[in-house]
Design an enzyme around this catalytic site. Sequence first.
Site, short mmCIF file in Angstrom:
data_model
loop_
_atom_site.label_atom_id
_atom_site.label_comp_id
_atom_site.label_asym_id
_atom_site.label_seq_id
_atom_site.Cartn_x
_atom_site.Cartn_y
_atom_site.Cartn_z
N SER A 1 0.83 -1.21 0.00
CA SER A 1 0.00 0.00 0.00
C SER A 1 0.87 1.25 0.00
O SER A 1 0.64 2.19 -0.78
CB SER A 1 -0.92 0.01 1.22
OG SER A 1 -1.81 -1.09 1.20
N ARG B 1 1.09 8.43 5.45
CA ARG B 1 0.27 7.66 6.38
C ARG B 1 -1.16 8.21 6.42
O ARG B 1 -2.12 7.44 6.58
CB ARG B 1 0.90 7.65 7.78
CG ARG B 1 0.23 6.68 8.74
CD ARG B 1 1.14 6.33 9.90
NE ARG B 1 2.22 5.46 9.51
CZ ARG B 1 2.14 4.12 9.48
NH1 ARG B 1 1.00 3.52 9.81
NH2 ARG B 1 3.18 3.40 9.14
N HIS C 1 -2.74 6.88 3.37
CA HIS C 1 -3.02 5.47 3.60
C HIS C 1 -4.30 5.28 4.41
O HIS C 1 -5.07 4.35 4.17
CB HIS C 1 -1.84 4.83 4.33
CG HIS C 1 -1.99 3.38 4.63
ND1 HIS C 1 -2.34 2.91 5.88
CD2 HIS C 1 -1.85 2.27 3.84
CE1 HIS C 1 -2.39 1.59 5.85
NE2 HIS C 1 -2.10 1.17 4.63
#
Length: 236
Positions: A32, A55, A58
């Site tokens: 990912s 992040r 994500h």
Amino acid sequence: MTSSQDPTPPTRPLIYDLYDQPVSGAEIERRSFAAIDAEANRSGFSDAQWQVVRRLIHTTADFSLAEHIRFSDDAFSSCAAALLRGATIYADSNMIRSGLSVARLQQIHPGYQRDSILCHVADTDVAEQAKDSGLPRSLFAVRKAADQLDRSIILIGNAPVALLEINRLILEQGLRPALVIGMPVGFVHVLESKEELQTTGVPYIVIEGRRGGSPLAVACLHALCLLTAADATLTP
């Protein structure tokens, strides 16, 4: 109403593909992040900033979020120093308090416990004050913790009124948190609370605009924990 164009259900559930070719959770996360690094435009971000931005992407699968993330110059160094000394953490929602990984915090400072993360929004006295005043509980939750917020790490992912009160304490009472993660979500008081935070002179990480949320605030601090644990270069 069912359309004649509805897809035909698979005769074999797709999960069996994973059974046949197992992929661990860690590998899924690695892939990912690799996809994010390949597809996102990271220009303008330092290495440390990008670790936070990727992040947050994500967490949301929203690449456009990167356009709205703002960092003060001292956000990383101030947060790292606070984590290393086991600074108090304040959360405006119990979702943040529950979502933060104590194990990850303990990698930085072994003294961290769940009780190190303050959240008073569900306290009975806070609820009573809110009912009597007609003001949000998040305001009185901040006031209840005010004496413990100097040099703390503050995560606001839900309540813009909490961020407005934090801003007032900074501007009027000299509060100096180590970092304010300003990511409240919504439509009322949201834009101005984030804009005001950026004028207060304290370290901050902000998502401008209406977007935000408790999961993003959690993801932000987790990224900062990883950076601190890795002893990365914490200067933008």
